[in-house]
Design a protein around this motif. Structure first.
Motif, mmCIF file in Angstrom:
data_model
loop_
_atom_site.group_PDB
_atom_site.id
_atom_site.type_symbol
_atom_site.label_atom_id
_atom_site.label_comp_id
_atom_site.label_asym_id
_atom_site.label_seq_id
_atom_site.Cartn_x
_atom_site.Cartn_y
_atom_site.Cartn_z
ATOM 1 N N TYR A 105 90.610 36.722 24.545
ATOM 2 C CA TYR A 105 90.930 35.468 23.716
ATOM 3 C C TYR A 105 91.613 35.582 22.332
ATOM 4 O O TYR A 105 91.419 36.896 22.114
ATOM 5 C CB TYR A 105 89.827 35.102 22.341
ATOM 6 N N ILE A 106 92.923 35.602 22.072
ATOM 7 C CA ILE A 106 93.962 36.151 21.178
ATOM 8 C C ILE A 106 94.383 34.401 20.147
ATOM 9 O O ILE A 106 94.609 33.861 20.776
ATOM 10 C CB ILE A 106 96.042 36.185 21.755
ATOM 11 N N SER A 107 94.147 35.124 18.802
ATOM 12 C CA SER A 107 94.150 34.254 18.626
ATOM 13 C C SER A 107 95.767 34.220 16.817
ATOM 14 O O SER A 107 95.422 35.366 16.784
ATOM 15 C CB SER A 107 92.485 33.240 16.841
ATOM 16 N N VAL A 108 96.339 33.630 16.541
ATOM 17 C CA VAL A 108 96.925 33.559 15.505
ATOM 18 C C VAL A 108 96.514 32.925 14.100
ATOM 19 O O VAL A 108 95.857 31.816 14.769
ATOM 20 C CB VAL A 108 98.450 32.691 15.926
ATOM 21 N N VAL A 109 96.480 34.291 13.160
ATOM 22 C CA VAL A 109 95.937 33.535 11.938
ATOM 23 C C VAL A 109 97.325 33.481 11.042
ATOM 24 O O VAL A 109 97.589 34.982 11.283
ATOM 25 C CB VAL A 109 94.102 34.348 11.370
ATOM 26 N N HIS A 110 97.545 32.986 10.560
ATOM 27 C CA HIS A 110 99.179 32.954 9.786
ATOM 28 C C HIS A 110 98.271 33.767 8.612
ATOM 29 O O HIS A 110 99.479 33.398 7.505
ATOM 30 C CB HIS A 110 99.496 31.122 9.498
ATOM 31 N N LEU A 142 92.089 39.864 20.198
ATOM 32 C CA LEU A 142 93.276 40.428 19.238
ATOM 33 C C LEU A 142 93.261 39.221 18.392
ATOM 34 O O LEU A 142 93.512 37.599 18.805
ATOM 35 C CB LEU A 142 94.247 40.440 20.174
ATOM 36 N N ILE A 143 93.882 39.723 17.325
ATOM 37 C CA ILE A 143 94.389 38.927 16.448
ATOM 38 C C ILE A 143 96.233 38.732 16.120
ATOM 39 O O ILE A 143 96.673 40.175 15.902
ATOM 40 C CB ILE A 143 93.497 38.691 15.142
ATOM 41 N N ILE A 144 96.952 38.016 16.078
ATOM 42 C CA ILE A 144 98.762 37.796 15.681
ATOM 43 C C ILE A 144 98.548 37.748 14.612
ATOM 44 O O ILE A 144 97.628 36.826 14.503
ATOM 45 C CB ILE A 144 99.208 37.224 16.912
ATOM 46 N N THR A 145 99.352 38.068 13.751
ATOM 47 C CA THR A 145 99.425 37.483 11.912
ATOM 48 C C THR A 145 100.981 38.096 11.935
ATOM 49 O O THR A 145 101.634 38.628 12.120
ATOM 50 C CB THR A 145 98.602 38.350 11.023
ATOM 51 N N VAL A 146 101.417 36.667 10.489
ATOM 52 C CA VAL A 146 102.416 36.858 10.623
ATOM 53 C C VAL A 146 103.716 38.034 10.082
ATOM 54 O O VAL A 146 104.550 37.516 9.322
ATOM 55 C CB VAL A 146 102.645 35.235 10.606
ATOM 56 N N SER A 147 102.801 38.522 9.270
ATOM 57 C CA SER A 147 103.509 39.560 8.217
ATOM 58 C C SER A 147 102.024 40.972 7.443
ATOM 59 O O SER A 147 101.190 40.014 8.004
ATOM 60 C CB SER A 147 104.182 38.765 6.751
ATOM 61 N N PRO A 162 91.075 47.123 12.176
ATOM 62 C CA PRO A 162 92.601 47.251 11.774
ATOM 63 C C PRO A 162 93.140 47.006 13.450
ATOM 64 O O PRO A 162 94.363 46.003 13.478
ATOM 65 C CB PRO A 162 92.533 48.272 11.004
ATOM 66 N N ASP A 163 93.465 47.533 13.567
ATOM 67 C CA ASP A 163 93.416 48.004 15.231
ATOM 68 C C ASP A 163 93.294 46.094 16.096
ATOM 69 O O ASP A 163 94.800 46.546 17.370
ATOM 70 C CB ASP A 163 92.852 49.178 16.004
ATOM 71 N N LYS A 164 92.706 45.976 15.433
ATOM 72 C CA LYS A 164 92.759 44.420 16.652
ATOM 73 C C LYS A 164 93.692 43.410 15.599
ATOM 74 O O LYS A 164 94.095 42.065 16.771
ATOM 75 C CB LYS A 164 91.181 43.983 16.406
ATOM 76 N N VAL A 165 94.481 43.669 14.463
ATOM 77 C CA VAL A 165 95.679 42.969 14.164
ATOM 78 C C VAL A 165 96.158 43.291 14.589
ATOM 79 O O VAL A 165 97.365 44.484 13.353
ATOM 80 C CB VAL A 165 94.735 42.731 12.694
ATOM 81 N N LYS A 166 97.210 42.517 14.751
ATOM 82 C CA LYS A 166 98.802 42.673 14.297
ATOM 83 C C LYS A 166 99.574 41.875 14.423
ATOM 84 O O LYS A 166 99.373 40.828 14.461
ATOM 85 C CB LYS A 166 99.412 42.919 16.411
ATOM 86 N N VAL A 167 100.818 42.786 13.496
ATOM 87 C CA VAL A 167 101.787 41.688 13.208
ATOM 88 C C VAL A 167 102.967 40.820 13.543
ATOM 89 O O VAL A 167 103.867 42.625 14.462
ATOM 90 C CB VAL A 167 102.596 42.521 11.896
ATOM 91 N N VAL A 168 103.364 40.036 14.276
ATOM 92 C CA VAL A 168 104.177 39.782 15.009
ATOM 93 C C VAL A 168 105.456 38.950 13.631
ATOM 94 O O VAL A 168 105.015 37.627 13.638
ATOM 95 C CB VAL A 168 104.254 39.028 15.941
ATOM 96 N N GLN A 361 107.792 40.890 22.273
ATOM 97 C CA GLN A 361 106.605 41.200 21.327
ATOM 98 C C GLN A 361 105.198 40.790 21.553
ATOM 99 O O GLN A 361 103.815 41.467 22.374
ATOM 100 C CB GLN A 361 106.041 41.395 19.401
ATOM 101 N N ILE A 362 105.301 39.679 21.542
ATOM 102 C CA ILE A 362 103.886 38.500 21.715
ATOM 103 C C ILE A 362 104.014 38.774 23.474
ATOM 104 O O ILE A 362 101.983 38.552 24.121
ATOM 105 C CB ILE A 362 104.089 37.227 21.524
#
Length: 373
Positions: A105-110, A142-147, A162-168, A361-362
């Motif tokens: 599961y990959i979720s985007v948390v803005h 994995l969590i993708i966030t925007v900043s 923290p490694d689970k959260v990636k900034v794109v 990146q995604i």
């Protein structure tokens, strides 16, 4: 790999997150020739059927707010198993609470605005997000966030690796760019919207967290001194917006517009003189980026993600110091050299936010889960 996307946002009125998803869906086909993509929706949607396999599931006969968690937690897992999905991608941060074997599961948390201030969201919606986002953050692989700001905010409120959260970082639509507009065209455009002189522009929801009250306080300072200056607020009514709308209507030098398409918005960015964005909380902040990319000098809040996104590409102020904001607007209007310096700095800063870079990146994050890689 089989990549499943929760694409229900395509069936709703398009908002910021919906637009974010559409941009991704329009560009995945340009950069990924290897994976197979599935769009899971309630009903059938027409979206690049040559590339995406649309899987309509079931329409709701009960209120959306009740049906949505039922669909996500009971129906979606069934379809993930049926189509042997390797990765589930959710642009709207919510994923099933139970893991499907073999599916990441990959979720985007803005942002985590529901944790920031109770006045920013309605009570029921805030509690819904607090409940389901809490579990989604933990269940997601994995969590993708925007900043970087949003990443720090997520880690502040959730005890996760923290490694689970990636900034794109995201990017602005290429439609927003500097344009050469003739005097005749600009005059005609301004007359259409009853704009008699210089324009201070705001773009975004009309709601509590956007701090519209400060824009109105600044407008009041200009009301008698520069009667030709108009403040144009473009955006839909959000939480607390009806009360704000009443305050707007009391002022002759403030205009509120809704339902403005992107082509018209691009014109507003180009005919305006200053962009003002005194928001109290932003996970990213698309409008200031759009303004910078368009060559419109930006004044934004020195807080949350705006410090990171605008940085040296604009003027950062305390969002509640309306006297300082007033002075900065005067300087941008009266000092041509200063205005040009900020304008060029914004254009240069906006170059750091590339659509191609964010898409790649995604896709690299998808690739990191490929067992055959």
């Amino acid at each position: 790999m089989n990549i499943g996307i929760d694409a229900r946002l395509l069936e709703r009125k398009i908002t910021g997150i919906g637009r974010f998803l559409i941009i991704l869906l329009e560009n995945f086909p340009l950069y990924d020739k290897k994976n197979t993509y599935y769009l899971f929706t309630y009903d059938k949607v027409e979206f690049r059927s040559d590339f995406y396999k649309n899987i309509p599931t079931i329409k709701s006969f009960i209120p959306q707010k009740i049906f949505s968690p039922i669909w996500c937690n009971f129906l979606l897992p069934f379809y993930l198993k049926k189509h042997k999905i390797d990765i589930l991608f959710s642009a709207n941060q919510v994923v099933p609470l139970l893991k499907v074997k073999g599916c990441k599961y990959i979720s985007v948390v803005h942002d985590v605005i529901y944790k920031a201030d109770p006045s920013f969201l309605p009570f029921i919606y805030r509690k819904y997000l607090q409940t389901f986002a809490y579990f989604s953050v933990r269940v997601s692989d994995l969590i993708i966030t925007v900043s970087e700001y949003s990443k720090s905010d997520i880690l502040k409120h959730y005890n996760i690796n923290p490694d689970k959260v990636k900034v794109v970082h995201q990017s602005a639509n290429k439609l927003f760019r500097p344009e050469i507009i003739s005097e005749t065209e600009e005059k005609s455009f301004k007359e259409k919207y009853s704009l008699t002189g210089k324009v201070v522009l705001y773009v975004g929801m009309i709601e509590n967290r956007k701090n519209i009250q400060v824009i109105l306080q600044v407008a009041d300072l200009f009301a008698e001194i520069r009667k030709e200056l108009v403040f144009v607020l473009i955006g839909k009514i959000g939480y607390g917006g009806k009360k704000i709308k009443t305050e707007i209507s009391k002022r002759k030098n403030v205009i509120h517009l809704m339902n403005i398409d992107d082509e018209t918005l691009a014109k507003f960015y180009n005919i305006s003189d200053v962009f003002l964005f005194p928001s109290l909380y932003e996970g990213f902040g698309y409008p200031p980026l759009e303004a910078m990319q368009s060559g419109l000098p930006v004044i934004a809040s020195d807080n949350t993600s705006l410090r990171e996104i605008v940085a040296d590409g604009g003027v950062l102020c305390n969002p509640n110091d309306y006297h300082k904001i007033y002075n900065e607007i005067c300087k941008l209007l009266d000092d041509e050299n200063y205005r040009e310096k900020i304008r060029l700095a914004g254009i240069e800063r906006a170059k750091n936010f590339s659509l191609e870079k964010s898409i790649i990146q995604i896709l690299e994050l998808f690739k990191s889960f490929d067992k055959h890689n």
